[in-house]
Scaffold this active site. Structure first.
Site, PDB file in Angstrom:
ATOM      1  N   GLU A  64       0.829  -1.218   0.000  1.00  0.00           N
ATOM      2  CA  GLU A  64       0.000   0.000   0.000  1.00  0.00           C
ATOM      3  C   GLU A  64       0.860   1.263   0.000  1.00  0.00           C
ATOM      4  O   GLU A  64       0.563   2.235   0.686  1.00  0.00           O
ATOM      5  CB  GLU A  64      -0.927   0.029   1.230  1.00  0.00           C
TER       6      GLU A  64
HETATM    7  C1  LIG Z   1       2.417  -9.765   0.457  1.00  0.00           C
HETATM    8  C2  LIG Z   1       2.175  -8.689  -0.540  1.00  0.00           C
HETATM    9  C3  LIG Z   1       0.879  -8.354  -0.886  1.00  0.00           C
HETATM   10  C4  LIG Z   1       0.650  -7.378  -1.854  1.00  0.00           C
HETATM   11  N1  LIG Z   1      -0.643  -7.099  -2.258  1.00  0.00           N
HETATM   12  C5  LIG Z   1      -0.847  -6.319  -3.350  1.00  0.00           C
HETATM   13  C6  LIG Z   1      -2.146  -6.198  -3.948  1.00  0.00           C
HETATM   14  O1  LIG Z   1      -3.123  -6.755  -3.465  1.00  0.00           O
HETATM   15  N2  LIG Z   1      -2.265  -5.451  -5.075  1.00  0.00           N
HETATM   16  C7  LIG Z   1      -1.208  -4.826  -5.652  1.00  0.00           C
HETATM   17  O2  LIG Z   1      -1.392  -4.178  -6.663  1.00  0.00           O
HETATM   18  N3  LIG Z   1       0.044  -4.901  -5.104  1.00  0.00           N
HETATM   19  C8  LIG Z   1       0.236  -5.632  -3.979  1.00  0.00           C
HETATM   20  N4  LIG Z   1       1.489  -5.750  -3.440  1.00  0.00           N
HETATM   21  C9  LIG Z   1       2.595  -5.001  -4.027  1.00  0.00           C
HETATM   22  C10 LIG Z   1       3.061  -3.861  -3.126  1.00  0.00           C
HETATM   23  O3  LIG Z   1       2.105  -2.843  -3.087  1.00  0.00           O
HETATM   24  C11 LIG Z   1       4.436  -3.400  -3.655  1.00  0.00           C
HETATM   25  O4  LIG Z   1       5.355  -4.417  -3.313  1.00  0.00           O
HETATM   26  C12 LIG Z   1       4.856  -2.066  -3.067  1.00  0.00           C
HETATM   27  O5  LIG Z   1       4.038  -1.027  -3.565  1.00  0.00           O
HETATM   28  C13 LIG Z   1       6.323  -1.724  -3.378  1.00  0.00           C
HETATM   29  O6  LIG Z   1       6.615  -1.914  -4.733  1.00  0.00           O
HETATM   30  P1  LIG Z   1       7.875  -2.798  -5.157  1.00  0.00           P
HETATM   31  O7  LIG Z   1       7.763  -4.097  -4.411  1.00  0.00           O
HETATM   32  O8  LIG Z   1       7.932  -2.864  -6.620  1.00  0.00           O
HETATM   33  O9  LIG Z   1       9.107  -2.038  -4.581  1.00  0.00           O
HETATM   34  P2  LIG Z   1       9.920  -0.881  -5.315  1.00  0.00           P
HETATM   35  O10 LIG Z   1       8.972   0.108  -5.909  1.00  0.00           O
HETATM   36  O11 LIG Z   1      10.933  -1.507  -6.213  1.00  0.00           O
HETATM   37  O12 LIG Z   1      10.641  -0.201  -4.088  1.00  0.00           O
HETATM   38  C14 LIG Z   1      11.809  -0.739  -3.471  1.00  0.00           C
HETATM   39  C15 LIG Z   1      12.314   0.267  -2.438  1.00  0.00           C
HETATM   40  O13 LIG Z   1      12.635   1.505  -3.078  1.00  0.00           O
HETATM   41  C16 LIG Z   1      11.933   2.578  -2.483  1.00  0.00           C
HETATM   42  N5  LIG Z   1      11.502   3.519  -3.527  1.00  0.00           N
HETATM   43  C17 LIG Z   1      10.870   3.223  -4.682  1.00  0.00           C
HETATM   44  N6  LIG Z   1      10.642   4.352  -5.370  1.00  0.00           N
HETATM   45  C18 LIG Z   1      11.132   5.366  -4.664  1.00  0.00           C
HETATM   46  C19 LIG Z   1      11.199   6.770  -4.849  1.00  0.00           C
HETATM   47  N7  LIG Z   1      10.669   7.377  -5.902  1.00  0.00           N
HETATM   48  N8  LIG Z   1      11.800   7.510  -3.894  1.00  0.00           N
HETATM   49  C20 LIG Z   1      12.307   6.921  -2.792  1.00  0.00           C
HETATM   50  N9  LIG Z   1      12.268   5.606  -2.559  1.00  0.00           N
HETATM   51  C21 LIG Z   1      11.685   4.838  -3.478  1.00  0.00           C
HETATM   52  C22 LIG Z   1      10.750   1.958  -1.763  1.00  0.00           C
HETATM   53  O14 LIG Z   1      10.361   2.727  -0.641  1.00  0.00           O
HETATM   54  C23 LIG Z   1      11.289   0.604  -1.351  1.00  0.00           C
HETATM   55  O15 LIG Z   1      11.941   0.709  -0.112  1.00  0.00           O
HETATM   56  C24 LIG Z   1       1.745  -6.701  -2.447  1.00  0.00           C
HETATM   57  C25 LIG Z   1       3.047  -7.033  -2.070  1.00  0.00           C
HETATM   58  C26 LIG Z   1       3.265  -8.021  -1.159  1.00  0.00           C
HETATM   59  C27 LIG Z   1       4.690  -8.397  -0.835  1.00  0.00           C
END
Ligand SMILES: Cc1cc2nc3c(=O)[nH]c(=O)nc-3n(C[C@H](O)[C@H](O)[C@H](O)COP(=O)(O)OP(=O)(O)OC[C@H]3O[C@@H](n4cnc5c(N)ncnc54)[C@H](O)[C@@H]3O)c2cc1C
Length: 596
Positions: free
Chosen positions: A438
């Site tokens: 989220e």
């Molecule tokens: C168990 C689980 C359930 C989930 N459920 C859902 C769901 O129901 N629906 C859905 O759509 N998604 C879902 N997700 C996905 C979840 O919302 C994403 O994992 C989350 O938004 C982070 O995206 P990412 O994993 O690609 O991390 P990334 O975007 O790759 O981020 C990695 C790190 O970089 C940091 N970062 C990224 N961009 C920036 C920036 N611009 N500035 C500073 N820091 C930054 C982040 O804070 C993080 O620490 C789920 C994930 C999990 C693990």
């Protein structure tokens, strides 16, 4: 150790901290009275304690399973979901015209905390359904509402939120799932979504997926994203279920915690395209999705509070039983570890953090209600800005609290905490995800600094800070000895917040990277000051009650003092760290480059 829903604490926070009782008295919720709201929250708590809490361990140990795209939830989940839906819980805030209870978000917040505390793995399914209902109420066409809303509200069908793709997580501008206009007026979706919570399961007859996708002629970036509804089973004109749609769950993830909740890889359009219907307007999907995300962000913040509460209950029970060493209280043999000052420090920190985060979440929930129901447009607009400002804090501060409190809970258990049998480890594993999904907490902090501080030229943040100052002034004026140095310490935290706010507003224009480097510390500082103010308000209300002869809440004065004197004292250090970022990023980057 089983969980008991903390109904009385939640009601206290809603009524004495967040102004829920005042809003009811002012007629904001029609003929709803406090007794009815309390009765509903009491029933939700009973369901949490009796029906859901026993499933938590089962859910963790068995986990959800996926065989050939068919997902089976752990033993007892189907039955619990059926009972939960039959009791009408899927429609707490939904409009009565769709079969909902039409109750305030404040009531839903209470329910969400207790269901998540009882079983976070279970409660994730309803959490997403609630978001889908909100998005369809706000943006769905009449036809979509007629077909889908009442079935979501009755809980017969569940909802999901499909945003994430392998290349598109925090940055939704990279969404690639493709939507083609079809001759029948619907759309066809092709693409892959990952991490989709309850994307497939066996608890309901149909699953209503809300999916972000891009039309072929869409502009690039977030301005070219549309929102679609794609049901697992197509629905015939008479409302009965038709054939399976062209979408499937390819697999579910093996993960650290929330084992009961299936986290699905979803494939759309293997056989030419999944049939989908537009929600809202083409290319305006993010606005609609934000309705879902905002409701889900508060609910995820409440997961932090919930797991923290559960970890606290368990750690306290353990600390009363476990005997080691001899405390200064003496007595025969070894003392219960709860008598040792350092164990008390951990338990009090847990309790103070949980109640502070609960206060912040309750404030946010009541502000959501005011933004929709206050009589004047000015009041609604001010409340809307408060929701915008507080939502990232409610989400990130509370989920960090959940993580820290669950970790402290494990520490209280010593070595036994590290052993799965006690259950303390499960809370830590479950709590961890809430800081990531989220909107990762770092991204929430950036949202707070970049988009929320500038709201109304800074007036929204200034109003919040003025509210905290009023509480500090009242603490000082009352001079109740039980509050100790709360007024001074909390006052220093609010001063630090005010200076950091002014610094960041200037830095946003002059040195964006420095401002963003301080964003997480700023969000924590805001949470500490606001959480401390919530506890102080709770303590002041306890003092009023004591003056009227009710001494049962006096412990809240001591808890407010503990928070102000032991935890809010971190505020000036946070302020220094925010302000000392300026111009220092380059050397930091070169240090990272040196790490192979
Ligand atoms: C168990 C689980 C359930 C989930 N459920 C859902 C769901 O129901 N629906 C859905 O759509 N998604 C879902 N997700 C996905 C979840 O919302 C994403 O994992 C989350 O938004 C982070 O995206 P990412 O994993 O690609 O991390 P990334 O975007 O790759 O981020 C990695 C790190 O970089 C940091 N970062 C990224 N961009 C920036 C920036 N611009 N500035 C500073 N820091 C930054 C982040 O804070 C993080 O620490 C789920 C994930 C999990 C693990």
């Amino acid at each position: 150790m089983t969980y008991r829903a903390p109904v009385a604490d939640i009601l206290y926070s809603l009524e004495h901290v967040a102004g829920f009782a005042v809003a009811i008295d002012a007629g904001r919720f029609g003929d709803l009275d406090l007794d009815t709201a309390e009765a509903v929250i009491g029933e939700a708590g009973k369901f949490a304690t009796e029906a859901l809490a026993p499933l938590d361990v089962v859910g963790d140990r068995e986990g959800a399973r996926c065989v050939n795209g068919v997902v089976t939830t752990p033993t007892g989940f189907r039955d619990a979901y059926r009972r939960w839906a039959e009791a009408g819980w899927a429609g707490v805030t939904a409009k009565p015209e769709y079969g909902g209870m039409g109750l305030p978000h404040a009531v839903a917040a209470a329910c969400n905390e207790m269901w998540s505390g009882a079983s976070m793995g279970f409660a994730l399914c309803p959490l997403l359904g609630e978001g889908a209902i909100g998005a369809l109420e706000a943006y769905g066409s009449d036809a979509l509402r007629a077909t889908y809303l009442s079935r979501l509200v009755s809980g017969e069908w569940t909802g999901t939120m499909n945003l994430t793709e392998p290349q598109s997580g925090s940055d939704l501008s990279a969404v690639k799932t493709r939507a083609e206009r079809a001759p029948d007026g619907a759309y066809r979706l092709t693409g892959q979504k990952i991490f989709i919570t309850y994307g497939e399961h066996d608890m309901a007859d149909n699953i209503v997926h809300l999916v972000l996708a891009r039309l072929p002629d869409a502009p690039p970036g977030t301005r070219g994203i549309s929102l679609f509804l794609a049901p697992k089973f197509l629905v015939k004109p008479d409302g009965s279920l038709g054939p399976r749609n062209d979408l499937r769950c390819a697999s579910i993830e093996h993960k650290l915690g929330i084992h009961a909740s299936p986290t699905c890889v979803m494939i759309y359009g293997d056989a030419g395209g999944a049939t989908a219907y537009l929600v809202g307007e083409e290319n305006r999907g993010l606005a609609a999705m934000f309705v879902m995300m905002n409701s889900a962000r508060l609910a995820v913040g409440l997961q932090g509070v919930a797991i923290g509460e559960r970890a606290l209950q368990q750690a306290l029970a353990y600390a009363r039983e476990r005997r080691q060493g001899r405390s200064s209280r003496g007595g025969a043999g070894m003392s219960p570890i709860v008598e040792h000052p350092d164990v008390q420090r951990m338990l009090l920190t847990m309790k103070a953090l949980v109640q502070a985060a609960r206060g912040v979440c309750c404030l946010t929930a009541v502000a959501i209600d005011r933004s929709a129901r206050a009589p004047s447009p000015e009041e609604r607009a001010a409340a809307g800005e408060r929701v915008a400002l507080l939502t990232p804090i409610a989400k990130a501060f509370s989920t960090d609290v959940g993580d820290r409190v669950a970790s402290l809970g494990l520490q209280v258990h010593g070595g036994m905490g590290y052993i799965e049998e006690t259950g303390a480890a499960q809370h830590l594993r479950d709590a961890r995800i809430a800081a990531i999904y989220e909107g990762a907490n770092g991204v929430q902090a950036i949202d707070l600094v970049r988009r929320k501080l500038p709201l109304s030229g800074g007036a929204a943040a200034a109003r919040e800070i003025a509210g905290m100052r009023a509480i500090v002034a009242e603490l000082a004026e009352r001079g109740e000895a039980g509050f100790g140095a709360s007024a001074e310490r909390l006052g220093e935290a609010v001063d630090a917040l005010e200076r950091a706010t002014a610094y960041l507003r200037d830095a946003l224009g002059a040195d964006l990277d420095s401002a963003l480097a301080g964003a997480s510390a700023y969000l924590k500082l805001f949470g500490l000051a606001l959480g401390g103010a919530c506890l102080a308000k709770a303590g002041l209300a306890a003092q009023d009650l004591a003056a009227r002869g009710d001494d049962t809440q006096r412990g809240r004065i001591a808890l407010a003092r503990f928070f102000a004197e032991k935890l809010a004292t971190a505020a000036p250090g946070l302020e220094r760290s925010i302000r000392s970022g300026a111009g220092a990023l380059e050397p930091y980057e070169s240090m990272l480059a040196e790490t192979a």
